[in-house]
Scaffold this active site. Structure first.
Site, PDB file in Angstrom:
ATOM      1  CE  LYS A  53       0.732   3.887   6.838  1.00 60.25           C
ATOM      2  NZ  LYS A  53       0.945   3.052   8.002  1.00 60.25           N
ATOM      3  CG  HIS A  88      -4.849   4.403   8.403  1.00 60.37           C
ATOM      4  ND1 HIS A  88      -3.978   4.439   9.462  1.00 60.37           N
ATOM      5  CD2 HIS A  88      -4.352   3.508   7.524  1.00 60.37           C
ATOM      6  CE1 HIS A  88      -2.984   3.580   9.222  1.00 60.37           C
ATOM      7  NE2 HIS A  88      -3.187   3.005   8.048  1.00 60.37           N
ATOM      8  CD  GLU A  93      -0.530   5.196  10.512  1.00 59.20           C
ATOM      9  OE1 GLU A  93      -0.569   5.990   9.546  1.00 59.20           O
ATOM     10  OE2 GLU A  93       0.083   4.121  10.474  1.00 59.20           O
ATOM     11  N   GLY A 147       3.189  -1.475  10.064  1.00 65.13           N
ATOM     12  CA  GLY A 147       4.530  -0.904  10.172  1.00 65.13           C
ATOM     13  C   GLY A 147       5.466  -1.675  11.097  1.00 65.13           C
TER      14      GLY A 147
END
Ligand code: PGA
Length: 239
Positions: free
Chosen positions: A11, A93, A95, A171
Site C-alpha cells: 500500500k 483493490h 481501497e 487491516g
C-alpha cells in the site's frame, strides 16, 4: 497442484531506501522452494525493487490506468509498469474502489489492458460486513467476477489471479476463518477455472497462513500489514 503464490501489498508504505533494505533481506533469507513470491510496492519503489530483488521474485504495481497514454494527470500506464520490470499488477483493490472511484467497469478495462501488455492482473473482489450479514456474499462476489472476467477467453481466465478479500477482514486483524474463505473460493473456482490461482487476503499473518493454505481452493495469499515486516513476510512465504 498450483504453485502457491504469496503477494506482498505494501500500500502507501516504504521509501526507496526501505524497499531496498527489505529486498536485500528477502534475497538473503532461506526461502522454501516451490513458492512464487511477488512484491507490490508503491510506484516510486518499483525500479529499485526490480534491480535489487533476486530475479525469481516478481515485482508488481498496486494499480495502473486502463488507457494506453494521454491526459490523465497522476496516472501510470501498463507500458510504464512493464518498462520498470513488473510482471504483475493489482487491479480493483477495495481501497481503490472505495477511495478512488474504481468500478466493476473500470476493473474490467484494466484487466484487458494488463493482459494486452503481458502483465498478470491480481483482481480483487470481496464483500462488505453488511453484505455478509445480509447473506449477500455470493451475489456480490459473483457479480464482481462476472463483470471483471466478461468476454475473457479460457486461456486468459487461466492466467488471471483472483484475490478474495472480504472488506471486513482487511487491516482489522479479523481474518475470515479457513471455512468461510474456502466457501467463497469454491464459488470463485466454479466461476473461473482449475488453473486460476485464487488468493485469500485480509489479515493474513504467520499464525493463520498454514490453515488457510490447507484449504483446497486457496492457492496463495495477498498480504498487507504483515508484508511490511520482512521477517513476518518470510514466515508467511515459508508457512
Ligand atoms: P491486510 O491487507 O493484510 O493488512 O489485511 C490485505 C490487503 O488489503 O491486500
Amino acid at each position: 497442484m498450483l504453485t502457491p503464490l504469496l503477494v506482498a501489498n505494501w500500500k502507501m508504505n516504504k521509501t526507496i531506501a526501505e524497499a531496498e533494505a527489505f529486498a536485500l533481506a528477502l534475497n538473503a533469507a532461506q526461502r522454501t522452494t516451490e513458492r512464487e513470491v511477488v512484491v507490490c510496492g508503491p510506484f516510486t519503489t518499483l525500479n529499485a525493487l526490480r534491480k535489487t530483488l533476486s530475479p525469481e521474485i516478481g515485482v508488481g504495481a498496486q494499480t495502473m490506468h486502463q488507457a494506453e497514454s494521454g491526459a490523465f494527470t497522476g496516472e501510470i500506464s501498463a507500458t510504464m509498469v512493464r518498462e520498470v520490470g513488473c510482471s504483475h499488477v493489482i487491479i480493483g483493490h477495495s481501497e481503490r474502489r472505495q477511495y478512488f472511484g474504481e468500478t466493476d467497469a473500470t476493473v474490467h478495462e484494466k484487466i484487458l489492458t494488463a493482459l494486452h501488455h503481458n502483465l498478470i492482473p491480481i483482481v480483487c473482489v470481496g464483500e462488505l460486513l453488511e453484505q455478509r450479514q445480509n447473506n449477500e456474499t455470493e451475489t456480490v462476489v459473483t457479480t464482481q467476477i462476472h463483470a471483471a472476467l466478461r468476454e475473457l477467453s479460457a486461456e486468459q481466465i487461466a492466467k488471471v489471479v483472483i484475490a478474495y478479500e472480504p472488506i471486513w477482514a482487511i487491516g482489522t486483524g479479523l481474518a475470515a476463518t479457513p471455512e468461510q474463505a474456502q466457501a467463497v473460493h469454491a464459488l470463485i473456482r466454479a466461476l473461473t477455472s482449475v488453473q486460476t490461482r485464487i488468493l485469500y487476503g485480509g489479515s493474513v499473518t504467520p499464525e493463520n497462513i498454514k490453515t488457510l493454505m490447507a484449504q483446497p481452493d486457496i492457492n496463495g495469499g495477498l498480504v498487507g500489514g504483515a508484508s511490511l515486516d520482512v521477517q513476518k513476510f518470510l514466515q508467511i512465504i515459508n508457512y
